[in-house]
Write a protein that holds these residues in place. Sequence first.
Motif, PDB file in Angstrom:
ATOM      1  N   PRO A 298      -7.248 -38.136 -60.216  1.00 29.47           N
ATOM      2  CA  PRO A 298      -6.611 -37.925 -61.435  1.00 29.47           C
ATOM      3  C   PRO A 298      -6.202 -36.489 -61.550  1.00 29.47           C
ATOM      4  N   TYR A 299      -5.113 -36.340 -62.473  1.00 31.74           N
ATOM      5  CA  TYR A 299      -4.798 -35.015 -63.118  1.00 31.74           C
ATOM      6  C   TYR A 299      -5.857 -34.847 -64.293  1.00 31.74           C
ATOM      7  N   ARG A 300      -6.617 -33.720 -64.343  1.00 31.89           N
ATOM      8  CA  ARG A 300      -7.339 -33.402 -65.579  1.00 31.89           C
ATOM      9  C   ARG A 300      -7.095 -31.840 -65.886  1.00 31.89           C
ATOM     10  N   TYR A 301      -6.794 -31.303 -67.188  1.00 33.46           N
ATOM     11  CA  TYR A 301      -6.607 -30.126 -67.283  1.00 33.46           C
ATOM     12  C   TYR A 301      -7.644 -29.210 -67.051  1.00 33.46           C
ATOM     13  N   GLY A 302      -7.592 -27.957 -66.597  1.00 35.02           N
ATOM     14  CA  GLY A 302      -8.750 -27.278 -66.351  1.00 35.02           C
ATOM     15  C   GLY A 302      -9.442 -27.318 -64.955  1.00 35.02           C
ATOM     16  N   ALA A 303      -9.110 -28.511 -64.476  1.00 39.61           N
ATOM     17  CA  ALA A 303      -9.989 -29.220 -63.351  1.00 39.61           C
ATOM     18  C   ALA A 303      -9.488 -28.376 -61.850  1.00 39.61           C
ATOM     19  N   THR A 304     -10.530 -28.265 -60.954  1.00 40.77           N
ATOM     20  CA  THR A 304     -10.289 -27.452 -59.763  1.00 40.77           C
ATOM     21  C   THR A 304     -10.805 -28.319 -58.575  1.00 40.77           C
ATOM     22  N   GLY A 305     -11.104 -29.679 -58.933  1.00 38.93           N
ATOM     23  CA  GLY A 305     -11.839 -30.531 -57.809  1.00 38.93           C
ATOM     24  C   GLY A 305     -13.258 -30.633 -57.909  1.00 38.93           C
ATOM     25  N   PRO A 306     -13.836 -31.488 -57.091  1.00 42.99           N
ATOM     26  CA  PRO A 306     -13.050 -32.358 -56.076  1.00 42.99           C
ATOM     27  C   PRO A 306     -12.644 -33.492 -56.683  1.00 42.99           C
ATOM     28  N   GLY A 307     -13.262 -33.925 -57.792  1.00 42.20           N
ATOM     29  CA  GLY A 307     -12.779 -35.357 -58.145  1.00 42.20           C
ATOM     30  C   GLY A 307     -11.410 -35.383 -58.973  1.00 42.20           C
ATOM     31  N   ALA A 308     -10.780 -34.204 -59.631  1.00 44.09           N
ATOM     32  CA  ALA A 308      -9.751 -34.125 -60.402  1.00 44.09           C
ATOM     33  C   ALA A 308      -9.403 -32.920 -60.173  1.00 44.09           C
ATOM     34  N   TYR A 309      -7.823 -32.645 -60.540  1.00 41.00           N
ATOM     35  CA  TYR A 309      -7.329 -31.264 -60.537  1.00 41.00           C
ATOM     36  C   TYR A 309      -6.127 -31.320 -61.535  1.00 41.00           C
ATOM     37  N   ASP A 310      -6.102 -29.705 -62.027  1.00 38.24           N
ATOM     38  CA  ASP A 310      -4.537 -29.565 -62.598  1.00 38.24           C
ATOM     39  C   ASP A 310      -3.820 -29.060 -61.648  1.00 38.24           C
ATOM     40  N   CYS A 311      -2.511 -28.557 -62.044  1.00 38.87           N
ATOM     41  CA  CYS A 311      -1.604 -28.271 -60.880  1.00 38.87           C
ATOM     42  C   CYS A 311      -1.975 -26.915 -60.155  1.00 38.87           C
TER      43      CYS A 311
ATOM     44  N   GLY B 146      -5.140 -25.520 -59.968  1.00 42.67           N
ATOM     45  CA  GLY B 146      -6.077 -25.672 -59.491  1.00 42.67           C
ATOM     46  C   GLY B 146      -6.284 -26.529 -58.106  1.00 42.67           C
ATOM     47  N   PHE B 147      -5.382 -27.420 -57.826  1.00 38.71           N
ATOM     48  CA  PHE B 147      -4.851 -28.122 -56.912  1.00 38.71           C
ATOM     49  C   PHE B 147      -4.501 -27.179 -55.759  1.00 38.71           C
ATOM     50  N   ALA B 148      -3.535 -26.305 -56.038  1.00 36.60           N
ATOM     51  CA  ALA B 148      -2.792 -25.453 -55.123  1.00 36.60           C
ATOM     52  C   ALA B 148      -3.957 -24.608 -54.724  1.00 36.60           C
ATOM     53  N   GLN B 149      -4.757 -24.062 -55.537  1.00 36.81           N
ATOM     54  CA  GLN B 149      -6.025 -23.081 -55.187  1.00 36.81           C
ATOM     55  C   GLN B 149      -6.857 -23.811 -54.232  1.00 36.81           C
ATOM     56  N   ALA B 150      -7.244 -24.947 -54.457  1.00 43.16           N
ATOM     57  CA  ALA B 150      -8.393 -25.721 -53.872  1.00 43.16           C
ATOM     58  C   ALA B 150      -7.576 -25.869 -52.198  1.00 43.16           C
ATOM     59  N   ALA B 151      -6.312 -26.310 -52.166  1.00 38.21           N
ATOM     60  CA  ALA B 151      -5.706 -26.698 -50.841  1.00 38.21           C
ATOM     61  C   ALA B 151      -5.876 -25.353 -49.996  1.00 38.21           C
ATOM     62  N   TRP B 152      -5.086 -24.314 -50.483  1.00 31.84           N
ATOM     63  CA  TRP B 152      -5.214 -23.350 -49.635  1.00 31.84           C
ATOM     64  C   TRP B 152      -6.330 -22.492 -49.457  1.00 31.84           C
ATOM     65  N   ALA B 153      -7.532 -22.750 -50.268  1.00 34.14           N
ATOM     66  CA  ALA B 153      -8.651 -22.312 -49.864  1.00 34.14           C
ATOM     67  C   ALA B 153      -9.219 -22.977 -48.630  1.00 34.14           C
ATOM     68  N   LYS B 154      -8.744 -23.927 -48.248  1.00 35.69           N
ATOM     69  CA  LYS B 154      -9.272 -24.716 -47.162  1.00 35.69           C
ATOM     70  C   LYS B 154      -8.646 -23.941 -45.853  1.00 35.69           C
ATOM     71  N   ALA B 155      -7.444 -23.274 -46.381  1.00 39.47           N
ATOM     72  CA  ALA B 155      -6.787 -22.731 -45.032  1.00 39.47           C
ATOM     73  C   ALA B 155      -7.290 -21.144 -45.084  1.00 39.47           C
ATOM     74  N   GLY B 156      -8.314 -20.965 -45.915  1.00 41.74           N
ATOM     75  CA  GLY B 156      -8.697 -19.462 -45.773  1.00 41.74           C
ATOM     76  C   GLY B 156      -7.912 -18.606 -46.646  1.00 41.74           C
ATOM     77  N   VAL B 157      -6.996 -18.915 -47.459  1.00 40.26           N
ATOM     78  CA  VAL B 157      -6.333 -18.033 -48.288  1.00 40.26           C
ATOM     79  C   VAL B 157      -6.935 -18.453 -49.869  1.00 40.26           C
ATOM     80  N   LYS B 158      -7.447 -16.895 -50.533  1.00 45.47           N
ATOM     81  CA  LYS B 158      -7.879 -17.282 -51.781  1.00 45.47           C
ATOM     82  C   LYS B 158      -6.670 -16.740 -52.960  1.00 45.47           C
TER      83      LYS B 158
END
Length: 330
Positions: free
Chosen positions: A229-242, A244-256
């Motif tokens: 689900p989308y949830r404002y202010g969320a950065t995962g792992p169970g929910a994200y906002d837009c 926070g989602f991009a930040q979490a995905a690229w963190a997995k690739a080593g980009v902060k």
Amino acid sequence: MPVRSVRKRVVPAVAGLAAAMVLVAQQGAAAEPRPTAAQARARLAKLEDQADKTVERYNTVAERYKGAKKRYDALDRELSRERGKVDTLRADIGSTAAHLYQSNGVTTGLPGMLSWQDPSGVLAGLAVADQMSAGQANAMAAFEAATRGLRARHAKAKAAYDDVAELLGDVGDERKRVEKLVGEQERLLRRLNQFNAGDPNSRGIRYDGPASGNARTALTFAFAQAGKPYRYGATGPGAYDCSGFAQAAWAKAGVKLPRTTYQQWAWGAKRRVPMDKLQPGDLIFSNGLGHMGIYAGNGKMIHAPRTGDVVKVVTLASYGRGRFVGAVRP
């Protein structure tokens, strides 16, 4: 006429009047027309853009608060260490002062002499060259320097604390605005039977697009979040906002990446790419920077859309290419 008889007639009359007034009020309320499906959808479209920007403002203020709180905590720890140093030096000088008092008749009162707020008083009371060893002089000089440092850190910590207190109020104000918008979005979506609660434990879908290298790592993670689900202010792992989602995905690739859309757009000032040169993994930003997604290749992006929706893949055409201001390549 007996009083009791009058009461018997008046009470039913009053009750009847009250019931009539309630009925009229109910009829008036019932007369309020419910918005049509088209009106609800139009209102929802306006709310989506408004909520996107408000959420990112909230995220920005919340990040500033976290930064201020972190600075204050660090200064507070420094302050505690300086207090410990001053306390140790005060004890050493106390021993020196007591010795001089007993052996040479120095009459300055010890409580006043040992107040860290007034180290010059200690020096004035004890700085008698023929009564002090070089070591004692050095100890008192260290004490004076330490108390100066303590006062400076105390002032900085106080200023940092004031910043934290002010920003905490701003965070609360922005949260109220967001929750009001989110509440209206949810009501409209439920009215249209379009509310999707999502699954915080969704295992997502497999990415089989053209990305390679770090971009593939980021997109593989991003696709694995589909259905959450989308949830404002969320950065995962169970929910994200837009963002926070991009930040979490690229963190997995080593980009902060920074936290918010505004910060990410600014961070990518020297990494911008035009929309006709997109590559998988690029961050795509909407006009006004209220929303963003990750380009997945083949004219598609994956994003955390809005309240009442889930992380999903959409075509750029369905979102509206004209709604994008540009892209950043991490």
